[in-house]
Design an enzyme around this catalytic site. Structure first.
Site, mmCIF file in Angstrom:
data_model
loop_
_atom_site.group_PDB
_atom_site.id
_atom_site.type_symbol
_atom_site.label_atom_id
_atom_site.label_comp_id
_atom_site.label_asym_id
_atom_site.label_seq_id
_atom_site.Cartn_x
_atom_site.Cartn_y
_atom_site.Cartn_z
ATOM 1 N N GLU A 37 0.868 -1.180 0.000
ATOM 2 C CA GLU A 37 0.000 0.000 0.000
ATOM 3 C C GLU A 37 0.902 1.227 0.000
ATOM 4 O OE1 GLU A 37 -2.743 0.462 3.315
ATOM 5 O OE2 GLU A 37 -3.796 2.028 2.205
ATOM 6 N N GLU A 65 -11.770 -2.732 4.130
ATOM 7 C CA GLU A 65 -12.292 -2.969 5.487
ATOM 8 C C GLU A 65 -13.693 -2.386 5.565
ATOM 9 O OE1 GLU A 65 -9.381 -1.410 8.225
ATOM 10 O OE2 GLU A 65 -8.219 -3.260 8.119
HETATM 11 O O1 AHR Z 1 -2.020 -1.380 6.826
HETATM 12 C C1 AHR Z 1 -2.491 -0.126 7.218
HETATM 13 C C2 AHR Z 1 -3.997 -0.024 7.166
HETATM 14 O O2 AHR Z 1 -4.578 -0.860 8.108
HETATM 15 C C3 AHR Z 1 -4.644 -0.438 5.875
HETATM 16 O O3 AHR Z 1 -4.652 0.579 4.947
HETATM 17 C C4 AHR Z 1 -6.048 -0.750 6.298
HETATM 18 O O4 AHR Z 1 -6.660 -1.699 5.478
HETATM 19 C C5 AHR Z 1 -5.904 -1.176 7.729
HETATM 20 O O5 AHR Z 1 -6.770 -0.496 8.553
#
Ligand code: AHR
Length: 654
Positions: free
Chosen positions: A53, A378
């Site tokens: 990410e 999520e």
């Molecule tokens: O990994 C960091 C964050 O944690 C991600 O973006 C999210 O999916 C989770 O809340």
């Protein structure tokens, strides 16, 4: 401090009632049995993967090798990252790129002072002596005569240590390129452009890119960071997030179609980690999308990992938006569903199809052969399954071969989780994404988590997990707990098909979230102890589960031991993984049914520290690293002494 941490882990074990009196007996031998003839469930080749990410400057300023920040002057403050000097303005008339319409106009009237732009990079620009850096920009003259510009690399004390000139001629936009070859290594350099001729000119998309990228890809990845990913031997590569898929608002969600095609015309987007934490604001954090979906697919291929994209399901971040105003009503969801169908065509369609053609034009006529697609990150509550259902119907109808991944929400258990799992079963998704950022105690207890999962439901994708100690730092404690926990992934490989630690990267000078798997600065990286746990599982996955028991029970914390066994059909080896979370040595005897009498060679790979707080740092990157030794044993037994606080892998040739 070290003692405190020991206390935490020991107390936690005590409070869980799994610290057995036998651990205090005189040199007990813990007998475990492995049965090599009962070849169990396959361990998916995708089992151990990575999740990327753009958080902690993971993409821009990190994995994506571009060194110029705000190269297209599109930040909300168009001069973000730039220090203009002389007469510099921002313009939008007759832009070079319609989706990135801002550009800078430089007017130089006095030769002595000069006019120009100075870029700070991402917390500085890291350049290495003797390496080549491709500088490019798009430019046109506003006045009639050609204009000479000087391109300098300057160090922190403002000394120029590399300089080249180029001439801009003509009133139409053109790309100009030169190669800079610094004769010095500098961690935090700046790039400076100075007009040497009187006149006016427009400049756009100013780029400095190392010639050396991972696999020598143009517009590619920082070689050392991508190599660290490859060294994990990942089976699957999840991208592009995380929360950034959702966006804080629906407008700022990740839209993959904006991330393909010529890099200069990909519209930038704010990065939600720019403002998520009030105590850690990064007003200069945007997504250039230079690392976009084509590059993600290509990187998956270069890493030998199955691509696993995650798409927005018509909901923006639910943590940030209580009401429905930031969510897409069901009757307006079709463009989102089309995005998913079009993505499958982009990845897998023939080069003659609408989206496959774009992939081919970008340099990859062969399909990427994408197998997995996650819808939603999520999410929670009924608003998620009612949207997911529409995606599932459309994808199943057109692409029944795609494995669809649904979400079980942000928690590892609880009301939302308990609501969503049955919903995922009802929708018959192939895998369910679970996320858990939990304590060491939770992780140790969790070694049993999947033993009782439904064997007939969707499979599990542990899509985000990391052990969080109270100080939220990477440490040997957290790595050891993850190693112990992951024995439960392997033992339950019939249920758990994919797992990816999160987050992956963090820039030392620009992070929002920790712990993370890999820390980096402008030149180097540090592999955490947690990285090595992932690497050990990735490299020693095996092909099939083998039953392993102690007193007829799976080893899930009795006497602070956690263990699992696998067969590697390719090499005909038995692979046994044992975590000892106790603070004493442990003698173990592994009775390996199927290991013939006589000598057998093998190896032991161990991650161990006497200090639960030990961590790898830039100055001491090898504090906690796996140590490999050759071993020999008399079949059918393997007798060994486990170090306290250790994770050990045995590979024995059958
Ligand atoms: O990994 C960091 C964050 O944690 C991600 O973006 C999210 O999916 C989770 O809340």
């Amino acid at each position: 401090m070290k003692r405190n941490m020991k206390k935490i882990i020991t107390l936690s074990l005590l409070s869980m009632g799994i610290f057995h009196a036998s651990a205090q007996a005189l040199d007990p031998v813990y007998e475990m049995t492995v049965n090599t003839s009962q070849v169990g469930s396959p361990i998916q080749s995708t089992m151990y993967g990575i999740f990327f990410e753009d958080i902690n400057f993971g993409a821009d300023g990190g994995l994506y090798a571009e060194l110029i920040k705000n190269r297209s002057f599109e930040f909300d403050n168009p001069f973000g990252g730039w220090t203009p000097f002389g007469d510099v303005t921002i313009q939008t008339k007759n832009p070079c790129f319609d989706k990135n319409p801002h550009y800078a106009r430089l007017t130089n009237r006095k030769l002595i002072t000069g006019t120009g732009l100075d870029n700070e990079g991402f917390r500085g620009i890291g350049v290495k002596e003797g390496e080549k850096y491709n500088f490019s920009l798009y430019a046109r003259t506003v006045t009639n005569a050609p204009i000479t510009i000087r391109v300098d690399l300057v160090n922190e004390t403002n000394d120029i240590f590399e300089t080249k000139k180029l001439e801009v001629n003509g009133k139409t936009w053109k790309k100009y390129q030169i190669v800079l070859t610094p004769q010095k290594t500098v961690d935090k350099a700046r790039l400076r452009i100075t007009m040497e001729t009187e006149g006016a000119m427009d400049v756009e998309h100013i780029s400095l890119f190392p010639e050396k990228t991972f696999n020598n890809r143009p517009n590619g990845m920082r070689a050392d960071l991508a190599q660290a990913l490859k060294d994990l031997k990942p089976g699957v590569f999840r991208f592009p997030g995380g929360c950034i898929v959702e966006g804080t608002t629906i407008e700022t969600r990740y839209q993959w179609k904006n991330t393909i095609g010529p890099v200069e015309n990909r519209p930038i987007n704010i990065n939600r980690w720019n403002y998520t934490f009030p105590h850690k604001k990064f007003s200069d954090y945007y997504q250039s999308y230079g690392l976009g979906f084509f590059e993600y697919f290509q990187l998956s291929e270069d890493l030998g990992a199955e691509p696993l994209p995650v798409l927005n399901c018509g909901l923006s971040c639910q943590f940030e938006n209580d009401d429905m105003c930031q969510h897409i009503p069901l009757d307006k969801l079709q463009p989102y569903i089309d995005d998913a169908l079009d993505l499958i065509e982009f990845a897998n369609g023939p080069a003659t199809s609408k989206w496959g053609k774009i992939r081919a034009e970008m340099g990859h006529p062969a399909p990427f052969n994408m197998k997995f697609l996650a819808i939603g990150n999520e999410q929670w509550g009924p608003i998620y399954p009612e949207r997911l259902e529409l995606f599932v119907k459309a994808i199943r109808a057109k692409y029944p071969e795609i494995q669809i991944i649904g979400s079980s929400g942000p928690g590892s258990e609880g009301e939302d989780f308990d609501y969503l799992w049955p919903e995922m079963k009802r929708l018959d998704v192939d895998l369910v994404d679970e996320h858990f950022y939990r304590s060491p105690e939770w992780f140790l207890r969790g070694a049993k988590r999947y033993d009782s999962y439904d064997r007939n439901g969707p499979k599990v994708f542990a899509g985000e997990y990391a052990c969080h100690a109270p100080n939220r730092e990477n440490s040997f404690l957290t790595a050891l707990c993850e190693a112990a926990f992951m024995t439960g992934f392997e033992r339950n490989a019939d249920v758990v098909h994919l797992c990816t630690y999160a987050p992956l990267f963090a820039h030392v000078d620009a992070w929002q979230w920790r712990p993370d798997l890999i820390w980096f600065d402008n030149h180097t990286l540090v592999k955490t102890a947690n990285y090595y746990v992932q690497q050990l599982y990735g490299h020693h996955a095996g092909t099939n589960v083998l039953p392993l028991s102690m007193q007829n029970e799976p080893v899930t914390g009795q006497n602070d031991l956690y263990a699992t066994a696998a067969l590697d059909k390719n090499t005909n080896e038995v692979i046994i993984k044992v975590a000892n979370t106790g603070i004493q040595n442990k003698k173990i005897r592994l009775n390996i049914n199927g290991l013939s009498a006589g000598k057998h060679t093998g190896k032991q790979i161990q991650l161990h520290s006497t200090d639960l707080e030990a961590k790898n740092t830039f100055s001491n990157p090898d504090t906690v690293v796996p140590v490999e030794t050759s071993i020999e044993t008399e079949g059918p037994e393997l007798n060994a002494t486990l170090n306290p606080l250790s994770f050990t892998i045995y590979r024995i040739q059958l």
